[in-house]
Design a protein around this motif. Structure first.
Motif, short mmCIF file in Angstrom:
data_model
loop_
_atom_site.label_atom_id
_atom_site.label_comp_id
_atom_site.label_asym_id
_atom_site.label_seq_id
_atom_site.Cartn_x
_atom_site.Cartn_y
_atom_site.Cartn_z
N CYS A 54 0.83 -1.21 0.00
CA CYS A 54 0.00 0.00 0.00
C CYS A 54 0.86 1.26 0.00
CB CYS A 54 -0.93 0.00 1.22
SG CYS A 54 -2.25 -1.23 1.16
N PHE A 55 1.95 1.23 0.76
CA PHE A 55 2.84 2.39 0.82
C PHE A 55 3.44 2.70 -0.55
CE2 PHE A 55 7.34 3.66 1.12
CZ PHE A 55 7.16 4.96 1.57
N TYR A 56 3.95 1.68 -1.22
CA TYR A 56 4.57 1.91 -2.53
C TYR A 56 3.55 2.38 -3.56
CZ TYR A 56 8.97 -0.10 -0.96
OH TYR A 56 10.15 -0.32 -0.29
N LYS A 57 2.33 1.86 -3.51
CA LYS A 57 1.29 2.32 -4.43
C LYS A 57 0.95 3.78 -4.17
CE LYS A 57 -0.91 -2.18 -5.22
NZ LYS A 57 -2.15 -2.99 -5.02
N LEU A 58 0.89 4.14 -2.88
CA LEU A 58 0.59 5.53 -2.52
C LEU A 58 1.68 6.47 -2.99
CD1 LEU A 58 -1.16 7.62 -1.00
CD2 LEU A 58 0.14 7.04 1.07
N MET A 59 2.96 6.08 -2.77
CA MET A 59 4.08 6.93 -3.18
C MET A 59 4.12 7.10 -4.69
SD MET A 59 5.59 8.12 -0.56
CE MET A 59 7.09 8.77 -1.31
N LYS A 60 3.73 6.07 -5.42
CA LYS A 60 3.74 6.17 -6.88
C LYS A 60 2.72 7.20 -7.36
CE LYS A 60 4.74 2.50 -9.03
NZ LYS A 60 4.78 1.12 -9.65
N ARG A 61 1.64 7.37 -6.59
CA ARG A 61 0.60 8.32 -6.97
C ARG A 61 0.91 9.75 -6.56
NH1 ARG A 61 -4.48 6.70 -8.46
NH2 ARG A 61 -4.85 4.46 -8.59
N ILE A 62 1.54 9.94 -5.40
CA ILE A 62 1.65 11.30 -4.86
C ILE A 62 3.04 11.89 -4.98
CG2 ILE A 62 -0.19 10.80 -3.20
CD1 ILE A 62 1.90 10.61 -1.00
N SER A 63 4.03 11.11 -5.36
CA SER A 63 5.40 11.62 -5.42
C SER A 63 5.92 11.65 -6.85
CB SER A 63 6.33 10.77 -4.54
OG SER A 63 7.66 11.23 -4.64
N LYS A 64 6.69 12.68 -7.17
CA LYS A 64 7.32 12.77 -8.48
C LYS A 64 8.62 11.97 -8.52
CE LYS A 64 5.47 17.39 -9.40
NZ LYS A 64 5.81 18.81 -9.68
N THR A 65 9.14 11.60 -7.36
CA THR A 65 10.36 10.81 -7.29
C THR A 65 10.04 9.33 -7.45
OG1 THR A 65 11.35 12.42 -5.77
CG2 THR A 65 12.36 10.24 -5.86
N GLU A 66 10.79 8.66 -8.30
CA GLU A 66 10.56 7.23 -8.53
C GLU A 66 11.03 6.42 -7.33
OE1 GLU A 66 11.60 3.65 -11.71
OE2 GLU A 66 12.79 5.48 -11.69
N ILE A 67 10.11 5.69 -6.74
CA ILE A 67 10.42 4.80 -5.62
C ILE A 67 9.89 3.43 -5.99
CG2 ILE A 67 10.10 4.33 -3.17
CD1 ILE A 67 9.78 7.31 -2.73
N MET A 68 10.78 2.50 -6.26
CA MET A 68 10.43 1.18 -6.79
C MET A 68 9.85 0.29 -5.69
SD MET A 68 10.46 -0.63 -9.61
CE MET A 68 11.67 0.21 -10.65
N ASP A 69 8.77 -0.41 -6.04
CA ASP A 69 8.15 -1.34 -5.11
C ASP A 69 9.13 -2.46 -4.78
OD1 ASP A 69 6.50 -2.91 -3.61
OD2 ASP A 69 5.07 -3.35 -5.19
#
Length: 224
Positions: A54-69
């Motif tokens: 859930c955290f990685y999905k949320l970060m993918k939506r709200i952050s411009k920085t790429e954070i890989m699951d």
């Protein structure tokens, strides 16, 4: 470290050292970083895996920085990338965000989760939650903009409800009770307050970004 290549890895052998030769090969192919990500979470408690996804999905939506699951801190980097990371002056250092923010050409290696050889994890649920909050706050201004959107939604709801009250009176002749007016006023005033807080949040967000003192740009190489 002062070497041309730097590796970060856990000492409990959850980060398999057998990947090091492959990492070095990819670095020689021209990549600036070879990072790893787990494709399975075998051995983790189900509830922890659920919140992690859930955290990685949320970060993918709200952050411009790429954070890989499933990204791990286990990676090999060139000296240029390490020097870029060292330019980051912020105190709260969410490493997965820092790696993505500085950029550079990255090769991802996937592997299945490996059980630790010895010891137990010190990361309980609350520590992981705090770490996730650090990532959200450090690499997204979406929480600050939430007030603006809520204010706008409340304002639209107030106007629609006001139209409905007027139609009830004019078309159907239904007497408008006093509470309707109160509800409309509360929605309008509340939406105005939230919208104003959201505007303040936009300025706070820009101040926050400036206070982290991240470099405006990063030069991988200077040609003379």
């Amino acid at each position: 470290s002062k070497g041309d290549y730097v590796v970060i890895m856990d000492v409990d052998l959850q980060d398999p050292p057998s990947l090091l030769p492959q990492m070095y090969t990819h670095i020689q192919e021209g990549f600036d970083s070879v990072a790893t990500r787990r494709v399975t979470r075998k051995g983790e408690p189900p509830i922890r895996s659920f919140f992690a996804r859930c955290f990685y999905k949320l970060m993918k939506r709200i952050s411009k920085t790429e954070i890989m699951d499933g990204a791990r801190d286990y990676r090999m980097m060139t000296r240029q990338m390490v020097n870029a990371i060292l330019q980051m002056q912020e105190y709260n250092r969410f490493t997965k965000g820092i790696y993505g923010w500085v950029g550079f050409k990255t090769k991802w290696l996937e592997y299945e989760n490996v059980e630790r050889v010895k010891g137990e994890t010190k990361w309980n649920f609350w520590k992981l939650l705090n770490y996730a909050v650090e990532g959200i706050i450090g690499y997204s201004t979406a929480p600050l903009r939430l007030a603006t959107r809520l204010g706008g939604a409340a304002g639209v709801a107030a106007v629609l409800y006001l139209i409905w009250v007027i139609l009830e009176k004019l078309i159907w002749g239904i007497p408008v009770p006093g509470y309707a007016t109160i509800i409309v006023l509360i929605l309008l005033l509340g939406s105005m307050q939230l919208f104003c807080i959201g505007i303040i949040g936009e300025y706070v967000g820009r101040t926050f970004e400036q206070s982290k003192d991240r470099p405006v740009y990063i030069a991988k190489e200077i040609l003379k």
